[in-house]
Every structure is written in C-alpha cells, then in structure tokens.
Design an enzyme around this catalytic site. Sequence first.
Site, short mmCIF file in Angstrom:
data_model
loop_
_atom_site.label_atom_id
_atom_site.label_comp_id
_atom_site.label_asym_id
_atom_site.label_seq_id
_atom_site.Cartn_x
_atom_site.Cartn_y
_atom_site.Cartn_z
N ALA A 9 0.81 -1.52 -0.11
CA ALA A 9 0.08 0.32 -0.24
C ALA A 9 1.01 1.05 -0.31
O ALA A 9 0.43 2.74 -0.08
CB ALA A 9 -1.35 -0.02 1.20
N ARG A 34 8.45 0.00 3.53
CA ARG A 34 8.31 1.37 4.28
C ARG A 34 7.34 2.02 4.70
O ARG A 34 6.56 2.61 4.74
CB ARG A 34 8.66 2.24 2.03
CG ARG A 34 9.62 1.68 1.72
CD ARG A 34 10.06 2.05 0.09
NE ARG A 34 8.38 1.48 -0.79
CZ ARG A 34 8.52 1.51 -1.71
NH1 ARG A 34 9.15 2.52 -1.85
NH2 ARG A 34 6.93 1.91 -2.02
N ASP A 53 6.21 -7.37 5.34
CA ASP A 53 6.87 -8.03 3.72
C ASP A 53 6.77 -9.43 4.01
O ASP A 53 6.15 -10.32 4.23
CB ASP A 53 8.43 -8.45 4.27
CG ASP A 53 9.05 -8.70 3.13
OD1 ASP A 53 8.36 -9.33 2.41
OD2 ASP A 53 10.38 -7.88 2.78
N VAL A 54 5.91 -9.34 2.87
CA VAL A 54 4.81 -10.48 2.48
C VAL A 54 5.93 -11.83 2.29
O VAL A 54 4.81 -12.86 2.11
CB VAL A 54 3.51 -10.82 1.60
CG1 VAL A 54 2.62 -9.40 1.19
CG2 VAL A 54 4.42 -10.15 0.10
N ASN A 76 -1.99 -6.61 -4.09
CA ASN A 76 -1.21 -6.32 -4.79
C ASN A 76 0.72 -6.19 -4.69
O ASN A 76 0.71 -5.64 -5.23
CB ASN A 76 -2.25 -4.92 -4.38
CG ASN A 76 -0.72 -3.51 -5.14
OD1 ASN A 76 -1.25 -3.76 -6.74
ND2 ASN A 76 -0.45 -2.67 -4.09
N SER A 129 -2.30 -9.63 -13.85
CA SER A 129 -0.69 -8.47 -15.11
C SER A 129 -1.88 -9.13 -16.54
O SER A 129 -2.36 -10.39 -16.32
CB SER A 129 0.16 -8.60 -15.09
OG SER A 129 0.64 -8.00 -15.99
N TYR A 142 8.75 -13.33 -14.00
CA TYR A 142 7.36 -12.00 -13.79
C TYR A 142 5.98 -12.45 -14.34
O TYR A 142 4.86 -12.79 -14.20
CB TYR A 142 7.77 -10.85 -14.47
CG TYR A 142 6.55 -9.96 -14.39
CD1 TYR A 142 6.41 -8.84 -12.99
CD2 TYR A 142 5.78 -9.16 -15.11
CE1 TYR A 142 5.71 -8.16 -12.52
CE2 TYR A 142 4.63 -8.15 -14.70
CZ TYR A 142 4.44 -8.08 -13.81
OH TYR A 142 2.79 -7.39 -13.44
N GLY A 173 -2.69 -3.38 -17.81
CA GLY A 173 -1.79 -3.42 -18.64
C GLY A 173 -0.20 -2.00 -18.19
O GLY A 173 -0.70 -1.88 -17.18
N PHE A 179 6.93 1.17 -9.69
CA PHE A 179 7.69 -0.61 -11.00
C PHE A 179 7.81 -0.40 -12.40
O PHE A 179 8.96 -1.45 -11.45
CB PHE A 179 5.51 -0.81 -11.39
CG PHE A 179 5.83 -1.97 -11.91
CD1 PHE A 179 5.25 -3.56 -11.72
CD2 PHE A 179 5.98 -2.43 -13.28
CE1 PHE A 179 5.81 -4.67 -11.93
CE2 PHE A 179 6.03 -3.34 -14.25
CZ PHE A 179 5.69 -4.44 -13.63
P1 NDP Z 1 4.65 -0.39 -7.32
O1 NDP Z 1 6.40 -0.21 -7.36
O2 NDP Z 1 4.26 1.01 -7.27
O3 NDP Z 1 3.82 -0.70 -6.28
C1 NDP Z 1 4.91 -1.53 -5.65
C2 NDP Z 1 4.19 -2.38 -4.11
O4 NDP Z 1 4.25 -3.74 -3.51
C3 NDP Z 1 4.69 -1.26 -3.21
O5 NDP Z 1 4.11 -0.48 -2.48
C4 NDP Z 1 6.12 -1.78 -1.94
O6 NDP Z 1 5.88 -2.08 -1.36
C5 NDP Z 1 4.88 -3.76 -2.34
N1 NDP Z 1 6.07 -4.55 -2.55
C6 NDP Z 1 6.88 -4.89 -2.94
N2 NDP Z 1 7.75 -6.13 -2.17
C7 NDP Z 1 7.01 -6.15 -1.10
C8 NDP Z 1 7.06 -7.16 -0.57
N3 NDP Z 1 7.74 -8.03 -0.79
N4 NDP Z 1 6.52 -7.03 0.29
C9 NDP Z 1 5.22 -6.20 0.72
N5 NDP Z 1 4.87 -5.29 -0.45
C10 NDP Z 1 5.47 -5.38 -1.40
O7 NDP Z 1 3.76 -1.12 -8.39
P2 NDP Z 1 2.54 -0.79 -9.21
O8 NDP Z 1 1.20 -0.25 -8.76
O9 NDP Z 1 2.29 -0.49 -10.67
O10 NDP Z 1 2.27 -2.71 -9.21
C11 NDP Z 1 1.11 -3.17 -7.84
C12 NDP Z 1 0.72 -4.25 -8.58
O11 NDP Z 1 0.67 -4.23 -9.71
C13 NDP Z 1 2.32 -5.88 -8.69
O12 NDP Z 1 1.22 -6.58 -8.40
C14 NDP Z 1 1.57 -5.29 -9.87
O13 NDP Z 1 3.03 -6.55 -10.31
C15 NDP Z 1 1.15 -4.86 -10.29
N6 NDP Z 1 1.04 -4.55 -11.71
C16 NDP Z 1 1.29 -3.89 -12.61
C17 NDP Z 1 1.24 -2.37 -13.88
C18 NDP Z 1 2.24 -1.87 -13.75
O14 NDP Z 1 2.53 -1.76 -15.29
N7 NDP Z 1 2.99 -0.70 -13.25
C19 NDP Z 1 0.60 -3.75 -14.36
C20 NDP Z 1 -0.04 -5.24 -14.31
C21 NDP Z 1 -0.08 -5.30 -13.15
P3 NDP Z 1 7.56 -1.61 -0.23
O15 NDP Z 1 8.25 -1.73 -1.57
O16 NDP Z 1 7.02 -0.55 0.82
O17 NDP Z 1 7.22 -3.10 0.54
C1 8X3 Z 2 2.93 -4.42 -15.26
C2 8X3 Z 2 2.47 -5.19 -17.13
O1 8X3 Z 2 2.59 -5.20 -19.39
O2 8X3 Z 2 4.35 -4.68 -18.34
O3 8X3 Z 2 2.56 -6.51 -14.95
O4 8X3 Z 2 4.04 -6.27 -18.23
S1 8X3 Z 2 3.30 -5.20 -18.62
#
Ligand code: NDP
Ligand code: 8X3
Length: 242
Positions: A9, A34, A53-54, A76, A129, A142, A173, A179
């Site tokens: 989150a 964080r 940390d999940v 998420n 995704s 991934y 997408g 990310f």
């Molecule tokens: P961000 O990098 O903005 O957010 C990712 C979040 O995941 C952060 O809050 C991070 O928090 C958390 N995270 C990562 N590793 C861990 C861990 N080990 N334990 C707990 N929390 C963790 O990415 P998005 O918001 O874009 O992505 C969110 C989800 O959506 C992901 O599952 C991603 O695969 C998916 N997604 C994203 C897309 C994109 O293009 N951006 C498209 C499709 C799907 P912290 O580091 O504080 O723990």
């Molecule tokens: C993130 C979207 O297209 O970069 O899941 O894989 S893509």
Amino acid sequence: MPVVCVTGATSGIGRATVERFVKEGWEAVALGRREERLAALADRKSVRTARLDVRHRDEVEQVFKAMGDIDVLVNNAGLALGLEPAQECSLDDWDTMVDTNIKGLLYCTRAALPGMVARKAGHVVNLGSIAGTYAYPGSNVYGASKGFVLQFSRGLRCDLHGTGVRVTDIEPGLLESEFSDVRFKGDESRFENLYKNAHPLRPEDVADAIWWVTTRPAHVNVSQVEIMPTTQSLASARVFKG
Ligand code: NDP
Ligand code: 8X3
C-alpha cells in the site's frame, strides 16, 4: 464500517486503492515495507498500518491475526525485476519475484480466507497482469508469476463455491508507477522512455476497477478484469528468419 486490507500500500495501485476506499467511507489496513510511507498513510483516522514483507510467512500470519476481520483483501504487493531474456536473467531476481508475487500472495490469501468463509462473505482481489495472459520478450518469470495468479484465482473460485466469498483477478497493462523504477533498477532513462507519450494507465484507474468489482451486489462475482491504456494493443506473433 467495512474493512479493506491492501498489501503493497506504500505506492502506486496499492496506495491509490487505500485512498479510494477511505474516500468512500471504508476503513483500510495498509501493509508494506517502507515505514515512512506507512506513517504518511496512517495520518488518516480510518487507516491502520502494519509493516509487512509478504515473503515472510510467520510475519504474514502474525499481522493477519492481529488485524481482525476484513471484508476485502487486495493482494497487490508485487514486482518485476529485469526485462532480459531468460538465458541472461539473475536467479536472485527470479527468486524474489516468485517469493513475492506467488508465495507472498498465497500466504496472505491463506491467512484471510478462514475468517471470510466463517462469515460467509468476503472478497479476494488479486493483482494479475496482462503479462499473465500474453507473453512478451523478457516477461519470462514475471509473466509466469502473473499467470499463476490468474489460475490460482480460478482455483479459489472453485474451492470457495457456495461460501459467498468472491474472487477477482485484475489484469492491468501499461501503468505508470514505481513499478518500472523497480523493474529497471533505477535506470531513469528506461523509465522515461517507456512512458513518454504513451498515455499509460494511472494507479487511480485500477483503484477504480477494484472499487467497482468489490461494490457489485453480493450475487455478482466479476472474475477477471483486463484493463489497458487505449494506446496499448497486442502485436501479432513474430517470425525470426535466420
Ligand atoms: P509499485 O512499485 O508502485 O508498488 C508495488 C508495491 O508492492 C509497493 O507498495 C511495495 O511496497 C510493495 N511490495 C513489493 N515487494 C513487497 C514485499 N516483499 N512485501 C510487501 N510489499 C511489497 O507498483 P504498482 O503499484 O504498479 O504494482 C502493484 C501491483 O500491480 C503489482 O503486483 C504489479 O505486478 C501489478 N501490476 C502493475 C502494472 C504496472 O504496469 N505498473 C501492470 C499490471 C500489474 P514496499 O516496497 O514499501 O514494501
Ligand atoms: C505490468 C504490465 O505489460 O509491463 O504487469 O507486464 S507489463
């Protein structure tokens, strides 16, 4: 007040989801690693936070036990590391993606389900995704991890048959968030190049979809939502002529 629990989150889709549900009058449990970002979210009266940390199964069990009943779990937390061809990838990166995107999601789901089943209500929203359905060069682990999320979501629907608990796989997408900063390991030029003039999705667009699926009437289960920017479509298969 209904409660949504969001993993990851502290950024992007997770943070936007917390903000959307809170704005709609829900209580949110915001989880992430964080702590300074969690503290910023906890400024609001209706947000509880916990560092999680999940990848750490014991931590997941403790945090979910302490949080009490939740109505919606948004799985998420997730990441991609690298975009290299499989033969050049780092095994450590692959481990991290499997541990986070697959095993972390499993731990959280397993911790949340018994309470939902006992209450005959609840909703698990998984962040898949488009990479879980469509392969592209460098999507390797991934994409496979998101393919797992899709098939696991389908399996959950089977196992939860008759319990009243709903499951949705959300499949975005191209979306601009940290990310790609994580995927490209801080390489700003690759980050900028990816999103420049692309009109990508925003985290709020996906939060909107999550809000929509979870607020359908109780007899409606939206199983999958694929959501792309209008500018994105799929290319046809390639042929290498050697
Ligand atoms: P961000 O990098 O903005 O957010 C990712 C979040 O995941 C952060 O809050 C991070 O928090 C958390 N995270 C990562 N590793 C861990 C861990 N080990 N334990 C707990 N929390 C963790 O990415 P998005 O918001 O874009 O992505 C969110 C989800 O959506 C992901 O599952 C991603 O695969 C998916 N997604 C994203 C897309 C994109 O293009 N951006 C498209 C499709 C799907 P912290 O580091 O504080 O723990
Ligand atoms: C993130 C979207 O297209 O970069 O899941 O894989 S893509």
